[in-house]
Write an enzyme that holds these catalytic residues in place. Sequence first.
Site, PDB file in Angstrom:
ATOM      1  N   SER A 182       0.847  -1.190   0.000  1.00 19.82           N
ATOM      2  CA  SER A 182       0.000   0.000   0.000  1.00 19.82           C
ATOM      3  C   SER A 182       0.891   1.251   0.000  1.00 19.82           C
ATOM      4  O   SER A 182       1.772   1.358  -0.849  1.00 19.82           O
ATOM      5  CB  SER A 182      -0.950  -0.057   1.202  1.00 19.82           C
ATOM      6  OG  SER A 182      -1.959   0.897   1.066  1.00 19.82           O
ATOM      7  N   ASP A 348      -9.184  -5.763  -4.859  1.00 20.93           N
ATOM      8  CA  ASP A 348      -8.793  -4.471  -4.270  1.00 20.93           C
ATOM      9  C   ASP A 348      -9.496  -3.347  -5.014  1.00 20.93           C
ATOM     10  O   ASP A 348      -9.268  -3.133  -6.202  1.00 20.93           O
ATOM     11  CB  ASP A 348      -7.265  -4.329  -4.381  1.00 20.93           C
ATOM     12  CG  ASP A 348      -6.712  -3.089  -3.678  1.00 20.93           C
ATOM     13  OD1 ASP A 348      -7.499  -2.170  -3.364  1.00 20.93           O
ATOM     14  OD2 ASP A 348      -5.488  -3.051  -3.460  1.00 20.93           O
ATOM     15  N   HIS A 381      -8.266  -4.804  -0.618  1.00 20.61           N
ATOM     16  CA  HIS A 381      -6.952  -4.207  -0.357  1.00 20.61           C
ATOM     17  C   HIS A 381      -6.282  -4.793   0.888  1.00 20.61           C
ATOM     18  O   HIS A 381      -5.079  -5.068   0.897  1.00 20.61           O
ATOM     19  CB  HIS A 381      -7.140  -2.699  -0.221  1.00 20.61           C
ATOM     20  CG  HIS A 381      -5.858  -1.961  -0.010  1.00 20.61           C
ATOM     21  ND1 HIS A 381      -4.911  -1.851  -0.995  1.00 20.61           N
ATOM     22  CD2 HIS A 381      -5.347  -1.307   1.078  1.00 20.61           C
ATOM     23  CE1 HIS A 381      -3.874  -1.152  -0.546  1.00 20.61           C
ATOM     24  NE2 HIS A 381      -4.126  -0.815   0.705  1.00 20.61           N
TER      25      HIS A 381
HETATM   26  N1  LIG Z   1      -5.350  -1.292   6.859  1.00 17.78           N
HETATM   27  C1  LIG Z   1      -4.266  -0.595   6.221  1.00 17.78           C
HETATM   28  C2  LIG Z   1      -4.699  -0.292   4.841  1.00 17.78           C
HETATM   29  C3  LIG Z   1      -3.937   0.763   4.127  1.00 17.78           C
HETATM   30  O1  LIG Z   1      -3.067   0.130   3.302  1.00 17.78           O
HETATM   31  C4  LIG Z   1      -3.917   0.633   6.997  1.00 17.78           C
HETATM   32  O2  LIG Z   1      -4.758   1.081   7.765  1.00 17.78           O
HETATM   33  O3  LIG Z   1      -2.828   1.147   6.901  1.00 17.78           O
END
Ligand SMILES: N[C@@H](CCO)C(=O)O
Length: 401
Positions: A182, A348, A381
């Site tokens: 991410s 995602d 995601h």
């Molecule tokens: N659950 C992750 C998702 C973001 O990539 C976060 O809160 O950072």
Amino acid sequence: MDWQTPEDSFPTDFITDAQLRALMGRPPISGGWRDGDPVGERKFVNIGTVTTEQGEEIPNTRIAYESFGELNEQRDNAILVFHALTGDSHLIGPAGPGHPTDGWWTEIVGPGKPLDTDRYCIVAPNVLGGCQGSTGPGSLSPGGHEWGGSFPYLTVRDQVAAAARFATELGIDRFHTVIGGSMGGMHALEWAISHPDRVERLAVIAAPPVTTADQIGLNLVQLEAIRSDPYYHGGNYYDAPDGTGPHHGLATARRLALLNYRSNTELDDRFGRSWQSAVSPLGKGGRFAVESYLDFHGNKFTRRFDANSYVTLVQAMNSHDVGRGRGGVRAALSTLQLPTLVLGIPSDRLFTLEGQDEIARHTPGSLDGDRATRIDSPFGHDAFLIEFALVGAQLERLLKL
Ligand SMILES: N[C@@H](CCO)C(=O)O
Ligand SMILES: CC(=O)SCCNC(=O)CCNC(=O)[C@H](O)C(C)(C)COP(=O)(O)OP(=O)(O)OC[C@H]1O[C@@H](n2cnc3c(N)ncnc32)[C@H](O)[C@@H]1OP(=O)(O)O
């Protein structure tokens, strides 16, 4: 500003916020780790003054990190892991004093695990601008007061430059592998492009080559939720007399974000139209279960995260464009000759597969050629934080090369 240190007496050596805070006699009111809190497994490195791409200076910059496993004599077994938006350095280990959540890759990192700590030294810094020990808006500025709304605008490139200086301070010139998911995937990708001599293998998980209009739009709504909270005060809420921060806005931002971290089908399968605290199926009293879930996570989040850091990091993610100043995305990616795992999740809906496919298509070292490697998961995601066996198997594949 109710307490100031003359600029010329501001310490350039390491000094804790707790020491300054003790002088100021003010308790913290935002979520996130603050100096004076239990340190837990954290360690700290001071990287001096950071000058951002926009020319602003952050003096006395500190990076918090955790490491797992030993660095060997040749210093060639280090793996750098960049965390996601609301993650931190706590890859493994339980939540507890100093750590708001359980380690987010407990099944991936450890002895005999895909990132095997008997073999590798895993290094996980908290991002510049974050709120788990690295310098961020909740840290004290040279004026002796929290930066708050005046914290410099950061880009992903600023954060990677800070991470590179951090690695140099640790004495690590070159990483065996750089990994990120991410937001962390943006950092990993940017690291490989801007420091090709400092990485041998790369894993970019659920991240795009450039933040798209769709993603910037989703971010805007989250930013506005925070900025329009009456307790935000332009980011200068640390002194609020009633001790109230912009928790409502931050929780709303988290609710929206979480929706995009999960797939529509997973939410439907899990919650359907079920109703909690049943009063009326027409919506009077009680809540839909999915509303309760989002409320729960939104509110829980405000106890572990600082709204200003959220704004800083989301804006930095908006800056992400590996092609900027490099002749475009394709030209930038074409420099990536190293073995590269580009991992995407078809369900995602935040960083859709198109982004990972684009990275794979233009990256000469892509493990699966023109197409990103897929992991089949209903979780959307967040699958990279849930599907440990699938993610771990792909990382093992990369590390063997
Ligand atoms: N659950 C992750 C998702 C973001 O990539 C976060 O809160 O950072
Ligand atoms: C690198 C990084 O990104 S680190 C950041 C990752 N960590 C986070 O984002 C922390 C927030 N947590 C999460 O996003 C998720 O828990 C994940 C991704 C870590 C794991 O996902 P899952 O195992 O599916 O957990 P899920 O999303 O169901 O959350 C479980 C919680 O929701 C609560 N919950 C579930 N349904 C409901 C409901 N209808 N109403 C209220 N609460 C509910 C559970 O009680 C549980 O509470 P707990 O956290 O106190 O144990």
